[in-house]
Write an enzyme that holds these catalytic residues in place. Structure first.
Site, PDB file in Angstrom:
ATOM      1  N   ASP A 267     -41.376  20.794  42.585  1.00 15.42           N
ATOM      2  CA  ASP A 267     -41.704  21.789  41.206  1.00 15.42           C
ATOM      3  C   ASP A 267     -41.235  23.402  41.181  1.00 15.42           C
ATOM      4  O   ASP A 267     -40.336  23.392  41.965  1.00 15.42           O
ATOM      5  CB  ASP A 267     -43.391  21.723  41.210  1.00 15.42           C
ATOM      6  CG  ASP A 267     -44.227  20.762  39.993  1.00 15.42           C
ATOM      7  OD1 ASP A 267     -43.323  21.269  39.248  1.00 15.42           O
ATOM      8  OD2 ASP A 267     -44.839  20.220  39.959  1.00 15.42           O
TER       9      ASP A 267
ATOM     10  N   TRP B 231     -38.943  20.719  35.357  1.00 15.39           N
ATOM     11  CA  TRP B 231     -39.197  20.329  32.997  1.00 15.39           C
ATOM     12  C   TRP B 231     -38.265  20.871  32.491  1.00 15.39           C
ATOM     13  O   TRP B 231     -38.874  21.748  31.680  1.00 15.39           O
ATOM     14  CB  TRP B 231     -40.614  21.459  33.053  1.00 15.39           C
ATOM     15  CG  TRP B 231     -41.576  21.723  33.960  1.00 15.39           C
ATOM     16  CD1 TRP B 231     -42.311  20.461  35.463  1.00 15.39           C
ATOM     17  CD2 TRP B 231     -41.004  23.273  34.321  1.00 15.39           C
ATOM     18  NE1 TRP B 231     -42.132  22.092  36.385  1.00 15.39           N
ATOM     19  CE2 TRP B 231     -42.031  22.994  35.634  1.00 15.39           C
ATOM     20  CE3 TRP B 231     -40.929  24.202  34.140  1.00 15.39           C
ATOM     21  CZ2 TRP B 231     -42.659  24.052  36.364  1.00 15.39           C
ATOM     22  CZ3 TRP B 231     -41.397  25.637  35.477  1.00 15.39           C
ATOM     23  CH2 TRP B 231     -42.383  25.172  36.282  1.00 15.39           C
ATOM     24  N   GLY B 232     -37.287  20.506  32.569  1.00 13.33           N
ATOM     25  CA  GLY B 232     -35.641  20.903  31.710  1.00 13.33           C
ATOM     26  C   GLY B 232     -35.506  22.121  31.532  1.00 13.33           C
ATOM     27  O   GLY B 232     -34.198  22.513  30.710  1.00 13.33           O
TER      28      GLY B 232
ATOM     29  N   ASP C 152     -45.079  18.206  31.027  1.00 10.78           N
ATOM     30  CA  ASP C 152     -45.342  17.399  31.533  1.00 10.78           C
ATOM     31  C   ASP C 152     -45.952  16.185  30.172  1.00 10.78           C
ATOM     32  O   ASP C 152     -45.935  16.810  29.679  1.00 10.78           O
ATOM     33  CB  ASP C 152     -46.396  17.660  32.367  1.00 10.78           C
ATOM     34  CG  ASP C 152     -46.763  17.631  33.500  1.00 10.78           C
ATOM     35  OD1 ASP C 152     -45.179  18.568  33.726  1.00 10.78           O
ATOM     36  OD2 ASP C 152     -47.210  18.864  33.961  1.00 10.78           O
TER      37      ASP C 152
HETATM   38  C1  GLA Z   1     -46.048  20.100  37.368  1.00 10.28           C
HETATM   39  C2  GLA Z   1     -45.509  18.955  37.678  1.00 10.28           C
HETATM   40  C3  GLA Z   1     -46.358  17.424  37.386  1.00 10.28           C
HETATM   41  C4  GLA Z   1     -47.272  17.539  38.660  1.00 10.28           C
HETATM   42  C5  GLA Z   1     -48.193  18.859  38.501  1.00 10.28           C
HETATM   43  C6  GLA Z   1     -48.411  18.471  39.840  1.00 10.28           C
HETATM   44  O1  GLA Z   1     -47.560  19.704  36.255  1.00 10.28           O
HETATM   45  O2  GLA Z   1     -44.835  19.101  36.102  1.00 10.28           O
HETATM   46  O3  GLA Z   1     -45.407  16.726  37.253  1.00 10.28           O
HETATM   47  O4  GLA Z   1     -46.440  17.521  39.142  1.00 10.28           O
HETATM   48  O5  GLA Z   1     -47.400  19.984  38.474  1.00 10.28           O
HETATM   49  O6  GLA Z   1     -49.516  19.806  39.807  1.00 10.28           O
END
Ligand code: GLA
Length: 654
Positions: free
Chosen positions: A205, A271-272, A292
């Site tokens: 992450d 996340w892009g 997400d």
């Molecule tokens: C981010 C990620 C999720 C998940 C959470 C965990 O938001 O994008 O997929 O792994 O963290 O805290």
């Protein structure tokens, strides 16, 4: 220099500095691949696609996050693992069991060794000098024929430490003990996870690079060490793309060293952001293309869109990741069978990872039947790895076509995005099949067959997705269009300059800020990237009034690589400046290389000139490279170039 510099406007200085950074990054990228060439458009003569890690087909299995957030524990995970095995899903390929956030207790003072929260993972209480170990846990999963995945962050702190402050399972202790992310510990942690604990997969992450802002309430109240953000979610220009990428590169190198047999998967979870939709393929095996997913229809649309228009950036070993499936919750619970099937079918068609994330121990049998649809799973796991291409596009309905295996068979999804019934007519042409020969469709949910010639009308229920396997007579009986085989293409250089957010992705009401911001803005860079069957900006491919149903749309100053695994003999294309180009002044040249040698090239062609016909003998060639060169003028937008009807055929002719 000093003088000229001070006379430049701030904006010119910015542009100049950016072009230096881009040129340096391109140089570094080529050097990272071992080539001394400073010209990123020079043919490499060999496949440059990332070969590290092992995800020849999209990962499948289970992840703890959507089911339990940080309230994960050993019983819940082993329960999911047991269901995967007992239900037969593991045999279908669902073998990955991935822990997400919440497993850690702290980083031990002194030696920096991570300690597991044994209160929720009792088998990790191995005692001795190491304190805790996940080895018993991964051993059990391996003994069940499954694979084990772990989660961490590329910065110092993880997402739960910013967003799940009420969690009972946040890391504990001093500021330093709560720094559980990879920052400063890459080799130590990767060796721990992969050599000692025996994990096979890691999701990394990026909240540590975004959310622990100096002076913020979060940092002050939680007593975290601040980090000036390298990722600013609302500003690609204020995001340090090179620094973010370099951190993931360092992990990729550590993984390779820890597991020289290449038996691991690296999942990048940025996340892009940070233009990862462009470079993720060169570093990891999958990369998140968006924020997400939440269990709402419009969030599903948003995440789907973030990956669906990027087929040329994915292929065997590297996959666009629109996030874990949200089957089991909200709009995808047992009361919404149409939505459940749509979500699942769409992820299958675009070669998304098939990671389910509900409490498998308590889910309805109907979900297992959906996940167990071997025909749909087979689409997703097709070895050739050609992501489905959006062949008909609108905000209401889409048609997505995916080439299977040898190119003889196709899968097609008809997708009604909206809340009203949608009339959708499928044309043989959408499938690149002949208009005049029968086409047979097999519905992969009902298993019924239907045959038509030319076209067939359907009415889709709200939110319905129909998925078929299609057979007929190919338009190109003797070869393939490149846009049919995106998995065989590596976009080495896509010609985009300053990364631009992609405006075509469905903009849902942000689930976290709701309507408190000025609006739901485009966020994910990649606009202007290479496209199958459309221009980089989603227009019909067209040169001097001649439209092309098939082809590759790309910006000038780009280089594509194509594997010629099927041993085709001839490449042909009709090339030119696309009618949609913003820069109508600059000419460009098209070049075709085979294993590094120039095989064919166009004269300089400019806007308005008829498409130039290119033909190259590619017998015996392993890697074809398609290069468009134009003036690297700073001011104007890059020229839009069209490789119309670009195709590979078996024998001379056509
Ligand atoms: C981010 C990620 C999720 C998940 C959470 C965990 O938001 O994008 O997929 O792994 O963290 O805290």
């Amino acid at each position: 220099m000093q003088d000229r510099w001070s006379r430049m406007s701030k904006q010119r200085q910015g542009t100049f500095l950016r072009s230096v950074v881009v040129a340096a990054a391109a140089l570094l990228a080529t050097q990272a691949h071992g080539s001394p060439s400073a010209d990123p458009l020079a043919p490499a003569g060999r496949w440059e696609g990332n070969m590290r890690g092992s995800a020849s087909t999209p990962p499948m299995g289970w992840n703890s996050w959507n089911a339990f957030r940080t309230e994960v524990d050993e019983d819940k995970v082993m329960g999911a693992a047991r269901v995967l095995v007992d239900s037969g899903l593991a045999k279908l390929g669902y073998t990955q069991v991935n822990l997400d956030d919440g497993w850690w207790l702290k980083r031990r003072t002194g030696d920096g060794r991570l300690q597991i929260r044994t209160g929720i993972f009792p088998s990790a209480a191995t005692g001795g000098p190491d304190g805790t170990s996940f080895k018993p846990f991964t051993d059990r999963l391996h003994a069940m024929g499954l694979k084990a995945g772990i989660y961490t962050d590329i910065g110092r702190n993880a997402c739960s430490q910013a967003y799940d402050l009420h969690s009972p399972n946040l890391p504990q202790g001093t500021t330093a003990e709560r720094e559980v992310g990879l920052d400063g510990h890459v080799t130590q942690d990767i060796n721990l996870y992969f050599r000692e604990w025996g994990f096979d997969y890691i999701k990394i992450d990026a909240c540590g690079l975004a959310d622990f802002v100096p002076g913020s309430e979060l940092v002050k109240k939680q007593d975290y060490r601040a980090m000036a953000p390298l990722i600013e979610r609302n500003s690609i220009n204020r995001t340090d793309i090179a620094a973010v990428r370099a951190r993931y590169e360092a992990v990729a190198a550590a993984l390779k060293a820890a597991r020289p047999a290449n038996d691991y998967v690296l999942s990048i979870c940025a996340w892009g952001m940070a233009n990862v939709r462009t470079w993720g393929k060169d570093v990891g095996n999958l990369w998140r293309t968006s924020s997400d997913i939440t269990p709402s229809w419009t969030s599903m649309l948003h995440n789907f869109d973030s990956a669906a228009k990027r087929p040329l950036y994915a292929g065997p070993g590297h996959w666009n990741d629109p996030d874990i499936l949200h089957i089991g919750h909200g709009d995808f619970d047992a009361a919404h069978p149409v939505e459940v099937r749509s979500h699942f079918s769409l992820w299958a068609m675009i070669n998304a990872p098939m990671l389910v994330s509900y409490d498998l121990r308590n889910g309805p049998a109907a979900f297992l039947a959906v996940l167990g649809n071997a025909d749909v799973v087979r689409l997703n796991q097709d070895k050739a790895g050609h992501q489905g291409v959006v062949t008909y596009d609108s905000d209401d309905a889409q048609i997505i076509v995916k080439t299977l295996g040898d190119g003889q068979r196709k899968a097609v999804a008809l997708f009604n995005r909206g809340a009203s019934p949608a009339p959708v007519t499928l044309l043989a042409r959408h499938l690149k099949l002949s208009d005049s020969a029968p086409v047979t469709l097999r519905d992969l949910w009902s298993k019924q067959r239907v045959t038509f010639t030319g076209e067939k009308a359907f009415t889709l229920a709200p939110r319905e997705t129909l998925v078929f396997e299609a057979t007929g007579t190919r338009q190109l009986e003797n070869g393939v269009y490149l846009s049919e085989i995106p998995g065989s293409i590596n976009v080495a250089v896509d010609g985009t300059r300053q990364p631009q957010p992609d405006p075509t992705i469905h903009r849902m009401i942000d689930p976290w800020s709701n309507t408190r911001s000025g609006g739901s803005r485009p966020q994910y860079a990649g606009w202007g990237g290479a496209q199958a069957d459309t221009t980089p900006f989603g227009q019909t491919l067209q040169v001097a009034g001649q439209a092309f149903d098939s082809g590759i749309g790309i910006l000038a100053n780009s280089r594509l690589q194509v594997k010629n695994d099927a041993g085709h003999a001839v490449l042909t294309a009709s090339v030119g400046v696309d009618d949609s180009t913003e820069d109508t002044k600059q000419p460009v040249r098209f070049h075709v290389y085979g294993d590094g040698k120039l095989l064919a090239e166009s004269p300089p062609v400019a806007f308005g000139a008829r498409a130039h016909r290119l033909r190259a003998d590619i017998r015996g060639v392993k890697v074809i490279e398609l290069v468009v060169r134009g003036a690297a003028s700073d001011g104007a937008a890059p020229v839009v170039a069209t490789w119309g009807d670009v195709q590979l055929v078996r024998a001379a002719g056509r």
